[in-house]
Design a protein around this motif. Structure first.
Motif, PDB file in Angstrom:
ATOM      1  N   VAL A 101       0.854  -1.184   0.000  1.00  0.00           N
ATOM      2  CA  VAL A 101       0.000   0.000   0.000  1.00  0.00           C
ATOM      3  C   VAL A 101       0.884   1.226   0.000  1.00  0.00           C
ATOM      4  N   SER A 102       0.531   2.198  -0.845  1.00  0.00           N
ATOM      5  CA  SER A 102       1.215   3.482  -0.806  1.00  0.00           C
ATOM      6  C   SER A 102       0.179   4.595  -0.783  1.00  0.00           C
ATOM      7  N   THR A 103       0.553   5.673  -0.122  1.00  0.00           N
ATOM      8  CA  THR A 103      -0.260   6.885  -0.124  1.00  0.00           C
ATOM      9  C   THR A 103       0.650   8.040  -0.487  1.00  0.00           C
ATOM     10  N   GLU A 104       0.074   9.019  -1.168  1.00  0.00           N
ATOM     11  CA  GLU A 104       0.845  10.209  -1.475  1.00  0.00           C
ATOM     12  C   GLU A 104      -0.048  11.434  -1.446  1.00  0.00           C
ATOM     13  N   LYS A 105       0.541  12.511  -0.989  1.00  0.00           N
ATOM     14  CA  LYS A 105      -0.136  13.797  -0.947  1.00  0.00           C
ATOM     15  C   LYS A 105       0.472  14.661  -2.062  1.00  0.00           C
ATOM     16  N   PRO A 106      -0.223  14.772  -3.194  1.00  0.00           N
ATOM     17  CA  PRO A 106       0.343  15.483  -4.336  1.00  0.00           C
ATOM     18  C   PRO A 106       0.342  17.007  -4.205  1.00  0.00           C
ATOM     19  N   ASP A 107      -0.385  17.517  -3.240  1.00  0.00           N
ATOM     20  CA  ASP A 107      -0.488  18.972  -3.114  1.00  0.00           C
ATOM     21  C   ASP A 107       0.260  19.517  -1.899  1.00  0.00           C
ATOM     22  N   ALA A 108       1.080  18.675  -1.261  1.00  0.00           N
ATOM     23  CA  ALA A 108       1.756  19.082  -0.035  1.00  0.00           C
ATOM     24  C   ALA A 108       2.791  20.179  -0.269  1.00  0.00           C
ATOM     25  N   TYR A 109       3.541  20.081  -1.349  1.00  0.00           N
ATOM     26  CA  TYR A 109       4.590  21.053  -1.654  1.00  0.00           C
ATOM     27  C   TYR A 109       4.484  21.466  -3.113  1.00  0.00           C
ATOM     28  N   PRO A 110       4.730  22.717  -3.394  1.00  0.00           N
ATOM     29  CA  PRO A 110       4.618  23.179  -4.787  1.00  0.00           C
ATOM     30  C   PRO A 110       5.788  22.765  -5.672  1.00  0.00           C
ATOM     31  N   ASP A 111       6.901  22.329  -5.081  1.00  0.00           N
ATOM     32  CA  ASP A 111       8.106  22.059  -5.859  1.00  0.00           C
ATOM     33  C   ASP A 111       8.419  20.569  -6.042  1.00  0.00           C
ATOM     34  N   CYS A 112       7.403  19.706  -5.847  1.00  0.00           N
ATOM     35  CA  CYS A 112       7.597  18.276  -6.097  1.00  0.00           C
ATOM     36  C   CYS A 112       6.254  17.657  -6.481  1.00  0.00           C
ATOM     37  N   ASP A 113       6.319  16.476  -7.065  1.00  0.00           N
ATOM     38  CA  ASP A 113       5.088  15.803  -7.481  1.00  0.00           C
ATOM     39  C   ASP A 113       4.240  15.357  -6.295  1.00  0.00           C
ATOM     40  N   ALA A 114       4.889  14.838  -5.261  1.00  0.00           N
ATOM     41  CA  ALA A 114       4.143  14.322  -4.118  1.00  0.00           C
ATOM     42  C   ALA A 114       5.105  13.916  -3.005  1.00  0.00           C
ATOM     43  N   VAL A 115       4.549  13.770  -1.819  1.00  0.00           N
ATOM     44  CA  VAL A 115       5.254  13.145  -0.703  1.00  0.00           C
ATOM     45  C   VAL A 115       4.396  11.970  -0.260  1.00  0.00           C
ATOM     46  N   GLY A 116       5.048  10.874   0.130  1.00  0.00           N
ATOM     47  CA  GLY A 116       4.239   9.717   0.462  1.00  0.00           C
ATOM     48  C   GLY A 116       4.954   8.652   1.240  1.00  0.00           C
ATOM     49  N   VAL A 117       4.229   7.576   1.425  1.00  0.00           N
ATOM     50  CA  VAL A 117       4.685   6.446   2.228  1.00  0.00           C
ATOM     51  C   VAL A 117       4.248   5.162   1.527  1.00  0.00           C
ATOM     52  N   GLU A 118       5.058   4.120   1.665  1.00  0.00           N
ATOM     53  CA  GLU A 118       4.701   2.815   1.128  1.00  0.00           C
ATOM     54  C   GLU A 118       5.056   1.758   2.154  1.00  0.00           C
ATOM     55  N   VAL A 119       4.206   0.750   2.243  1.00  0.00           N
ATOM     56  CA  VAL A 119       4.466  -0.368   3.170  1.00  0.00           C
ATOM     57  C   VAL A 119       4.167  -1.667   2.428  1.00  0.00           C
ATOM     58  N   PHE A 120       4.967  -2.675   2.729  1.00  0.00           N
ATOM     59  CA  PHE A 120       4.770  -4.020   2.180  1.00  0.00           C
ATOM     60  C   PHE A 120       4.694  -4.986   3.359  1.00  0.00           C
TER      61      PHE A 120
END
Length: 133
Positions: free
Chosen positions: A107-126
């Motif tokens: 499972v991964s989650t990402e916040k695409p609107d967190a910072y204006p200078d990158c696509d997203a910040v996120g987390v992944e777990v297996f």
């Protein structure tokens, strides 16, 4: 994370996935984040043994229904505010892994609107189930 997918216990599995599922959820630790919902992109991969997911009669009852992934996410979102993406990933993966047909989950989650200078910040777990005795 890619090395985990080469785990020998997954060699006899089928991978089901939910890609780029966009939801709006109340998530974050900052006060401004607690006042509204944010866009979050969720990706899920489930690994189900072929022995438990190879249809003979071409019937839905013979496989794991994709709705399970969406409803698991919806159930978690209905629990209310979550501070961390790590918590969200852990909660979703734990519930999905508890399904009797699922051997492993990513499972991964990402916040695409967190910072204006990158696509997203996120987390992944297996996670993979322990072998039964």
């Amino acid at each position: 994370m890619a090395a985990a997918l080469l785990h020998p216990r997954l060699a006899d599995c089928r991978k089901l996935f939910l890609r780029n599922y966009e939801v709006f959820i109340n998530i974050g630790v900052h006060e401004f984040e607690k006042r509204g919902e944010q866009r979050v992109i969720i990706n899920v991969e489930l690994f189900v043994p072929l022995a438990n997911s190879t249809p003979v009669d071409d019937k839905l009852r013979e496989v794991l229904d994709y709705d399970f992934m969406r409803s698991t996410i919806a159930d978690r979102m209905n629990q209310g505010h979550v501070h961390l993406q790590e918590t969200l990933c852990d909660d979703i993966s734990k519930t999905m892994l508890a399904h009797p047909l699922v051997r492993a989950v990513r499972v991964s989650t990402e916040k695409p609107d967190a910072y204006p200078d990158c696509d997203a910040v996120g987390v992944e777990v297996f996670r993979i189930k322990e072998e039964s005795a």
